[in-house]
Design a protein around this motif. Structure first.
Motif, short mmCIF file in Angstrom:
data_model
loop_
_atom_site.label_atom_id
_atom_site.label_comp_id
_atom_site.label_asym_id
_atom_site.label_seq_id
_atom_site.Cartn_x
_atom_site.Cartn_y
_atom_site.Cartn_z
N THR A 129 68.62 77.31 28.60
CA THR A 129 68.45 77.59 29.63
C THR A 129 67.27 76.98 29.95
O THR A 129 66.38 76.75 29.21
N SER A 169 77.51 77.55 32.39
CA SER A 169 78.01 79.07 32.85
C SER A 169 76.94 79.17 33.73
O SER A 169 77.57 80.18 34.69
N THR A 170 76.08 79.19 34.09
CA THR A 170 75.25 79.46 35.63
C THR A 170 74.06 78.66 35.81
O THR A 170 73.86 77.34 34.68
N GLY A 172 71.60 77.34 39.30
CA GLY A 172 71.61 77.85 40.77
C GLY A 172 70.28 76.70 41.45
O GLY A 172 69.83 75.63 40.89
N TYR A 180 69.72 76.39 34.96
CA TYR A 180 70.85 75.95 34.41
C TYR A 180 70.53 76.58 33.42
O TYR A 180 69.45 77.21 32.94
N THR A 181 72.10 77.47 32.84
CA THR A 181 72.55 77.58 31.85
C THR A 181 73.18 76.85 31.03
O THR A 181 74.80 77.29 31.72
#
Length: 218
Positions: A129, A169-170, A172, A180-181
């Motif tokens: 992350t 996965s994520t 923005g 990010y992740t």
């Protein structure tokens, strides 16, 4: 008229046969005596020496058992010895965590940063992350994981895929940066103590889609 006296020849043959009979009987007697003597010796060894050896071994076992029973903290000593014996196997099975920093340095683009890194060595998964200057940089990071390979000392010419199931996965973004992740599954050989590993990370241009091989990092 010619006459033959056969009596002396018959007598000679009789004496010769009798002598041979005596020799055969003498030889048989000697063989029997030798066999009996050998049998007696073997029986003496079996029932004498072997019995003595068994008795000596039994006595030694009893003595050693008594010494062990009188040894203080014997259970603790045996436990420590068993633990020492298993140290090599435990050492080979533990992951080489010290390689993680080198891998992360090779994989992470210069315009990206990591705020949290979670590695599960039991499941062989990694979660990263952080933030980057753009989504393109994040995609570059993801592609670096997807296309990274490794070689080992045992197979220096065989390039094996280092990571699989790479997922963004994520994510923005705002006007200045993007977050990010990244989740991925890594090959356990990357952290194996049994062999040295060389990681090769591609240098990816997101604008052109061209991959450049880079063994020293981004």
């Amino acid at each position: 008229m010619i006459q033959f006296n056969l009596l002396p020849d018959i007598k000679i043959q009789y004496l010769k046969a009798r002598r041979q009979k005596h020799l055969v009987m003498l030889g048989s007697t000697m063989v029997i005596i030798f066999s009996v003597t050998l049998l007696v010796v073997l029986l003496s060894i079996v029932f004498g020496l072997q019995k003595k050896n068994i008795a000596d071994l039994s006595r030694d076992i009893k003595t050693s058992s008594a010494e062990l029973k009188n040894t203080k903290n014997l259970d603790r000593m045996l436990t420590v010895q068993n633990q020492l014996t298993s140290l090599n196997a435990l050492h080979d099975g533990k992951p080489a965590v010290n390689r993680l920093y080198k891998y992360v340095t090779q994989l992470t683009p210069t315009s990206a940063s990591i705020s949290r890194l979670n590695v599960d060595f039991s499941k062989n998964t990694i979660t990263v992350t952080g933030s980057a200057n753009s989504l393109n940089t994040i995609n570059t990071f993801a592609d670096a994981l997807k296309f990274a390979t490794y070689t080992t000392e045992a197979a220096p010419k065989t390039n094996t895929k280092a990571f699989s199931a790479v997922v963004l996965s994520t994510f923005g973004r705002d006007a200045k940066s993007a977050t990010y992740t990244l989740d991925a599954t890594f090959d356990p050989v990357l952290f194996s103590e049994k062999s040295e590993v060389a990681l090769t990370v591609p240098n990816i241009s997101t604008r052109t889609g061209v991959l450049f091989k880079n063994e020293g990092g981004q």
